[in-house]
Design an enzyme around this catalytic site. Structure first.
Site, PDB file in Angstrom:
ATOM      1  N   GLU A  85       0.673  -1.280   0.020  1.00 47.13           N
ATOM      2  CA  GLU A  85      -0.089   0.094   0.011  1.00 47.13           C
ATOM      3  C   GLU A  85       0.929   1.287   0.077  1.00 47.13           C
ATOM      4  O   GLU A  85       1.887   1.390   0.722  1.00 47.13           O
ATOM      5  CB  GLU A  85      -0.967   0.007   1.343  1.00 47.13           C
ATOM      6  CG  GLU A  85      -1.944  -1.192   1.269  1.00 47.13           C
ATOM      7  CD  GLU A  85      -2.947  -0.804   2.360  1.00 47.13           C
ATOM      8  OE1 GLU A  85      -3.663  -1.715   2.695  1.00 47.13           O
ATOM      9  OE2 GLU A  85      -2.980   0.151   2.855  1.00 47.13           O
ATOM     10  N   CYS A  98       3.533   8.287   1.228  1.00 48.97           N
ATOM     11  CA  CYS A  98       3.581   7.396   2.549  1.00 48.97           C
ATOM     12  C   CYS A  98       3.710   6.113   2.048  1.00 48.97           C
ATOM     13  O   CYS A  98       3.069   5.567   1.230  1.00 48.97           O
ATOM     14  CB  CYS A  98       2.356   7.322   3.176  1.00 48.97           C
ATOM     15  SG  CYS A  98       2.209   6.548   4.757  1.00 48.97           S
ATOM     16  N   CYS A 105       2.680  -6.829   9.096  1.00 50.95           N
ATOM     17  CA  CYS A 105       3.711  -6.294  10.112  1.00 50.95           C
ATOM     18  C   CYS A 105       3.507  -7.074  11.434  1.00 50.95           C
ATOM     19  O   CYS A 105       2.445  -7.563  11.679  1.00 50.95           O
ATOM     20  CB  CYS A 105       3.426  -4.830  10.647  1.00 50.95           C
ATOM     21  SG  CYS A 105       4.215  -3.945  11.811  1.00 50.95           S
ATOM     22  N   CYS A 109       0.059  -3.716  16.711  1.00 47.43           N
ATOM     23  CA  CYS A 109      -0.655  -2.782  17.272  1.00 47.43           C
ATOM     24  C   CYS A 109      -2.158  -2.898  17.224  1.00 47.43           C
ATOM     25  O   CYS A 109      -2.725  -3.191  15.966  1.00 47.43           O
ATOM     26  CB  CYS A 109      -0.027  -1.359  16.874  1.00 47.43           C
ATOM     27  SG  CYS A 109       1.544  -1.221  16.887  1.00 47.43           S
ATOM     28  N   CYS A 112      -4.371  -0.941  14.507  1.00 45.89           N
ATOM     29  CA  CYS A 112      -4.075  -0.942  13.075  1.00 45.89           C
ATOM     30  C   CYS A 112      -4.566  -2.281  12.188  1.00 45.89           C
ATOM     31  O   CYS A 112      -4.206  -3.391  12.745  1.00 45.89           O
ATOM     32  CB  CYS A 112      -2.433  -0.913  13.119  1.00 45.89           C
ATOM     33  SG  CYS A 112      -1.631  -1.348  11.737  1.00 45.89           S
ATOM     34  N   CYS A 332      -3.256   2.711   7.148  1.00 48.67           N
ATOM     35  CA  CYS A 332      -2.411   1.673   6.782  1.00 48.67           C
ATOM     36  C   CYS A 332      -3.149   0.395   6.762  1.00 48.67           C
ATOM     37  O   CYS A 332      -3.682   0.002   7.996  1.00 48.67           O
ATOM     38  CB  CYS A 332      -1.054   1.925   7.574  1.00 48.67           C
ATOM     39  SG  CYS A 332      -0.360   0.404   8.369  1.00 48.67           S
TER      40      CYS A 332
HETATM   41  S1  SF4 Z   1       0.990   0.719  13.414  1.00 48.81           S
HETATM   42 FE1  SF4 Z   1       0.553  -0.992  12.249  1.00 48.81          FE
HETATM   43  S2  SF4 Z   1       2.353  -0.957  10.710  1.00 48.81           S
HETATM   44 FE2  SF4 Z   1       2.760   0.377  12.295  1.00 48.81          FE
HETATM   45  S3  SF4 Z   1       4.153  -0.616  13.800  1.00 48.81           S
HETATM   46 FE3  SF4 Z   1       2.026  -1.000  14.512  1.00 48.81          FE
HETATM   47  S4  SF4 Z   1       1.042  -2.919  13.565  1.00 48.81           S
HETATM   48 FE4  SF4 Z   1       2.850  -2.456  12.308  1.00 48.81          FE
END
Ligand code: SF4
Length: 342
Positions: A85, A98, A105, A109, A112, A332
């Site tokens: 993306e 971006c 990932c 988090c 996200c 994201c």
């Molecule tokens: S916000 Fe999303 S992309 Fe960024 S480190 Fe945390 S899980 Fe990974």
């Protein structure tokens, strides 16, 4: 694949061609990128045809435009089907891209969408750089309204944790600076707080910007929102950010995704302002972009204003970042989510 080849070794893929062809190809890939090899007008027709299947390391899967044409979001697919993306945002004085550094990932988090998918693989340096080249090629044909017609700023805030893919990320940065005329001061590495990577950045030759995602100053709460806090506790993260400022002379930005009822209290604002003052950092606050896989909700407008007002009253420099492309799943991981639902 052309972008997967080191820009200094393009002659390897043009072995049968005269040497000056590598210089011409380099210009079309990095200095004045074009969407198709058919537009590489000083290359012979046959060579353009041979190079076309090798041109991009991905194909375009989805393109969405929002904010009156000032935001464009792309979902690319690599040869192995991996989604990437990239979001282009136009402002009066800059055009910011971006970009993603990983497919998925591993940081997890809670707010996200990318984190909710888990980790697939690292992106190669060439796959990272190709996102910038593609954006420049697109801008050449369709500039954003009232914005520079070239990418002026790059932020590693798309899918992935760039410092978990350290060597490829820094190689991509090198190519952007040495081959694409981007200023190091216009490139921002965003991390959730991988302390060893933050310390390695001190040794890099460039004055890159560093953005550190805090999201909470209370250790137990931060560990819940940002699980990597268990491994790299907030005190160590803040110390590494402060050292970056002292050694590099670059003001660090502290990123704060505001989630209603989670990290929008006065205590959090007071704690964040203290950290920002201590390490001379700037605070960026952005309302969480809800995802279908999480209950996290954005704060009300009043709650946002109160939080930011408290930060300012405690001496912090704060910017409220706009949630670009809300109507096109621009946070994201969200476009990928949409694509998987098709
Ligand atoms: S916000 Fe999303 S992309 Fe960024 S480190 Fe945390 S899980 Fe990974």
């Amino acid at each position: 694949m052309l972008y997967l080849t080191d820009p200094d070794r393009l002659s390897d893929v043009l072995a049968e061609e005269p040497r000056y062809r590598s210089t011409q190809l380099h210009e079309w890939l990095y200095e004045h990128p074009v969407l198709s090899t058919t537009d590489m007008t000083n290359l012979p027709d046959g060579l353009r045809r041979d190079l076309e299947p090798m041109h991009w390391p991905f194909t375009l899967d989805l393109e969405q435009t929002a904010d009156g044409g000032r935001t464009v979001k792309w979902l690319f697919r690599c040869g192995d089907g991996s989604p990437v993306e990239t979001v282009l945002m136009g402002y009066p004085s800059r055009t910011t891209l971006c970009i993603s550094s990983q497919v998925g990932c591993a940081m997890g988090c809670t707010f996200c969408a990318t984190g909710q998918f888990g980790f697939d693989r690292h992106l190669e340096a060439g796959e990272i750089v190709a996102q910038v080249a593609y954006a420049n090629a697109h801008l050449r044909e369709q500039p954003l309204p009232n914005s520079p017609s070239r990418v002026t700023n790059v932020v590693f805030m798309g899918m992935g944790e760039p410092l978990a893919n350290y060597d490829r990320t820094m190689e991509a940065v090198r190519r952007m600076i040495e081959h694409m005329q981007l200023s190091a001061r216009a490139i921002t590495i965003s991390t959730v707080g991988l302390v060893p990577g933050m310390r390695r950045m001190l040794l890099e030759p460039w004055p890159l910007n560093l953005a550190v995602s805090l999201h909470s100053t209370i250790p137990a709460e931060r560990s819940r929102i940002v699980p990597i806090n268990d491994r790299y506790p907030i005190d160590d993260v803040v110390a590494a950010a402060g050292e970056y400022y002292r050694v590099k002379g670059r003001r660090v930005s502290l990123e704060w995704t505001l989630i209603a009822g989670e990290n929008d209290s006065d205590d959090e604002a007071i704690g964040l302002a203290r950290i920002a003052r201590d390490i001379h950092a700037h605070v960026n606050v952005i309302a969480v972009n809800p995802t279908p896989m999480s209950d996290d909700a954005p704060p009300t407008r009043d709650a946002m204003q109160r939080f930011v007002g408290m930060l300012r009253s405690k001496g912090a420099n704060v910017t409220i970042r706009d949630t670009r492309g809300k109507d096109i799943d621009a946070a994201c991981g969200q476009l990928r989510l949409r694509a998987e639902e098709r």
